[in-house]
Enzyme design. Structure first.
Site, PDB file in Angstrom:
ATOM      1  N   TYR A 128       7.830   2.184  -7.159  1.00  0.00           N
ATOM      2  CA  TYR A 128       7.121   0.925  -7.389  1.00  0.00           C
ATOM      3  C   TYR A 128       6.687   0.789  -8.856  1.00  0.00           C
ATOM      4  O   TYR A 128       6.750  -0.306  -9.418  1.00  0.00           O
ATOM      5  CB  TYR A 128       5.929   0.803  -6.429  1.00  0.00           C
ATOM      6  CG  TYR A 128       6.367   0.816  -4.978  1.00  0.00           C
ATOM      7  CD1 TYR A 128       7.402  -0.010  -4.551  1.00  0.00           C
ATOM      8  CD2 TYR A 128       5.782   1.668  -4.046  1.00  0.00           C
ATOM      9  CE1 TYR A 128       7.841   0.007  -3.232  1.00  0.00           C
ATOM     10  CE2 TYR A 128       6.205   1.693  -2.718  1.00  0.00           C
ATOM     11  CZ  TYR A 128       7.240   0.863  -2.332  1.00  0.00           C
ATOM     12  OH  TYR A 128       7.684   0.877  -1.025  1.00  0.00           O
ATOM     13  N   GLU A 181       0.851  -1.191   0.000  1.00  0.00           N
ATOM     14  CA  GLU A 181       0.000   0.000   0.000  1.00  0.00           C
ATOM     15  C   GLU A 181       0.880   1.231   0.000  1.00  0.00           C
ATOM     16  O   GLU A 181       1.916   1.246   0.665  1.00  0.00           O
ATOM     17  CB  GLU A 181      -0.876   0.066   1.261  1.00  0.00           C
ATOM     18  CG  GLU A 181      -2.130  -0.772   1.184  1.00  0.00           C
ATOM     19  CD  GLU A 181      -1.952  -2.084   1.905  1.00  0.00           C
ATOM     20  OE1 GLU A 181      -1.009  -2.194   2.710  1.00  0.00           O
ATOM     21  OE2 GLU A 181      -2.732  -3.012   1.640  1.00  0.00           O
TER      22      GLU A 181
HETATM   23  C1  LIG Z   1      10.607   5.888  -1.720  1.00  0.00           C
HETATM   24  C2  LIG Z   1      12.101   5.759  -1.385  1.00  0.00           C
HETATM   25  C3  LIG Z   1      12.321   4.414  -0.684  1.00  0.00           C
HETATM   26  C4  LIG Z   1      12.896   5.781  -2.715  1.00  0.00           C
HETATM   27  O1  LIG Z   1      14.265   5.499  -2.403  1.00  0.00           O
HETATM   28  P1  LIG Z   1      15.478   6.171  -3.230  1.00  0.00           P
HETATM   29  O2  LIG Z   1      16.710   5.469  -2.850  1.00  0.00           O
HETATM   30  O3  LIG Z   1      15.439   7.650  -3.056  1.00  0.00           O
HETATM   31  O4  LIG Z   1      15.053   5.820  -4.729  1.00  0.00           O
HETATM   32  P2  LIG Z   1      16.015   5.483  -5.970  1.00  0.00           P
HETATM   33  O5  LIG Z   1      17.109   6.512  -6.035  1.00  0.00           O
HETATM   34  O6  LIG Z   1      16.404   4.062  -5.916  1.00  0.00           O
HETATM   35  O7  LIG Z   1      15.005   5.740  -7.172  1.00  0.00           O
HETATM   36  C5  LIG Z   1      14.417   4.688  -7.926  1.00  0.00           C
HETATM   37  C6  LIG Z   1      13.263   5.246  -8.728  1.00  0.00           C
HETATM   38  O8  LIG Z   1      12.186   5.610  -7.834  1.00  0.00           O
HETATM   39  C7  LIG Z   1      11.545   6.802  -8.330  1.00  0.00           C
HETATM   40  N1  LIG Z   1      11.750   7.897  -7.377  1.00  0.00           N
HETATM   41  C8  LIG Z   1      12.548   7.886  -6.274  1.00  0.00           C
HETATM   42  N2  LIG Z   1      12.431   9.066  -5.620  1.00  0.00           N
HETATM   43  C9  LIG Z   1      11.579   9.827  -6.333  1.00  0.00           C
HETATM   44  C10 LIG Z   1      11.055  11.120  -6.170  1.00  0.00           C
HETATM   45  N3  LIG Z   1      11.411  11.885  -5.130  1.00  0.00           N
HETATM   46  N4  LIG Z   1      10.156  11.585  -7.055  1.00  0.00           N
HETATM   47  C11 LIG Z   1       9.780  10.822  -8.093  1.00  0.00           C
HETATM   48  N5  LIG Z   1      10.246   9.567  -8.340  1.00  0.00           N
HETATM   49  C12 LIG Z   1      11.123   9.079  -7.445  1.00  0.00           C
HETATM   50  C13 LIG Z   1      12.184   7.105  -9.668  1.00  0.00           C
HETATM   51  O9  LIG Z   1      11.491   6.381 -10.662  1.00  0.00           O
HETATM   52  C14 LIG Z   1      13.573   6.521  -9.465  1.00  0.00           C
HETATM   53  O10 LIG Z   1      14.225   6.223 -10.675  1.00  0.00           O
HETATM   54  P3  LIG Z   1      15.162   7.354 -11.359  1.00  0.00           P
HETATM   55  O11 LIG Z   1      16.109   7.837 -10.306  1.00  0.00           O
HETATM   56  O12 LIG Z   1      15.828   6.595 -12.459  1.00  0.00           O
HETATM   57  O13 LIG Z   1      14.245   8.452 -11.797  1.00  0.00           O
HETATM   58  C15 LIG Z   1      12.611   6.944  -0.530  1.00  0.00           C
HETATM   59  O14 LIG Z   1      12.207   8.153  -1.126  1.00  0.00           O
HETATM   60  C16 LIG Z   1      12.081   6.910   0.891  1.00  0.00           C
HETATM   61  O15 LIG Z   1      12.633   6.231   1.764  1.00  0.00           O
HETATM   62  N6  LIG Z   1      10.981   7.656   1.132  1.00  0.00           N
HETATM   63  C17 LIG Z   1      10.400   7.718   2.472  1.00  0.00           C
HETATM   64  C18 LIG Z   1       9.782   6.387   2.850  1.00  0.00           C
HETATM   65  C19 LIG Z   1       8.733   5.959   1.848  1.00  0.00           C
HETATM   66  O16 LIG Z   1       7.905   6.738   1.407  1.00  0.00           O
HETATM   67  N7  LIG Z   1       8.801   4.651   1.486  1.00  0.00           N
HETATM   68  C20 LIG Z   1       7.827   4.043   0.618  1.00  0.00           C
HETATM   69  C21 LIG Z   1       6.609   3.775   1.430  1.00  0.00           C
HETATM   70  S1  LIG Z   1       5.362   2.970   0.536  1.00  0.00           S
END
Ligand SMILES: CC(C)(COP(=O)(O)OP(=O)(O)OC[C@H]1O[C@@H](n2cnc3c(N)ncnc32)[C@H](O)[C@@H]1OP(=O)(O)O)[C@@H](O)C(=O)NCCC(=O)NCCS
Length: 154
Positions: free
Chosen positions: A122, A110
């Protein structure tokens, strides 16, 4: 060479003594964080709880439940200084491998419609939106819906 190797992310099972570091991240990256009790319960229940470290730093963590051929990704978080560096994508791929190793044919999760980063991560990994749970999450003003996403693993 060894400095480079030391900076490669490494994965290990979450331990109760990680919970201070985890809560420090959790309280920053979510407007409505899990409690320490939520993590303790996950560890006690034997859920798949993993942490990622790199260069001596705590990078992130994830919690997943696998039962009856289905996986449910309950938490996946990357510490703010490590975000947008591919760590979330790599941690997600690691958790998908764990799910497959434990015979899950499908994985569900979710995510809040306002969580642009989560939705992006995702979708990028191939998850599709399959349902909306109305008022699932607490929000600053009332409740927020949850988008349910699914990925087939076989
Ligand atoms: C969601 C989260 C886990 C992503 O981790 P991350 O290490 O920053 O992500 P990555 O660098 O591996 O990015 C992978 C892809 O995710 C997407 N993405 C990641 N951050 C993004 C942002 N701020 N806005 C839009 N797309 C994003 C993009 O598609 C990205 O690919 P790209 O870099 O080639 O564009 C991180 O932002 C986080 O911990 N957020 C807070 C907790 C959370 O919301 N977790 C998910 C709960 S359901």
């Amino acid at each position: 060479m060894s400095a480079l190797l030391n900076n490669l992310p490494s994965y290990r099972r979450m331990l109760e003594h990680d919970l201070d570091a985890i809560m420090a991240i959790e309280n920053v990256v979510y407007p409505h964080p899990w409690t320490r009790g939520n993590f303790k319960d996950s560890l006690r229940e034997g859920y798949h709880c993993w942490v990622v470290e790199a260069g001596g730093e705590f990078v992130g963590y994830s919690v997943m439940m696998v039962a009856a051929g289905e996986a449910h990704l309950l938490n996946l978080s990357i510490a703010e200084p490590w975000q947008r560096r591919g760590c979330g994508r790599e941690l997600l791929q690691f958790m998908l491998k764990v799910a497959r190793d434990f015979a899950a044919a499908m994985i569900f999760l979710e995510v809040r419609p306002t969580n642009v980063a989560g939705l992006g991560l995702y979708a990028d990994a191939g998850f599709s939106e399959i349902a909306l749970r109305r008022g699932y999450y607490p929000a600053r003003h009332g409740r927020e819906d949850a988008i349910v996403m699914r990925l087939e693993l076989i």
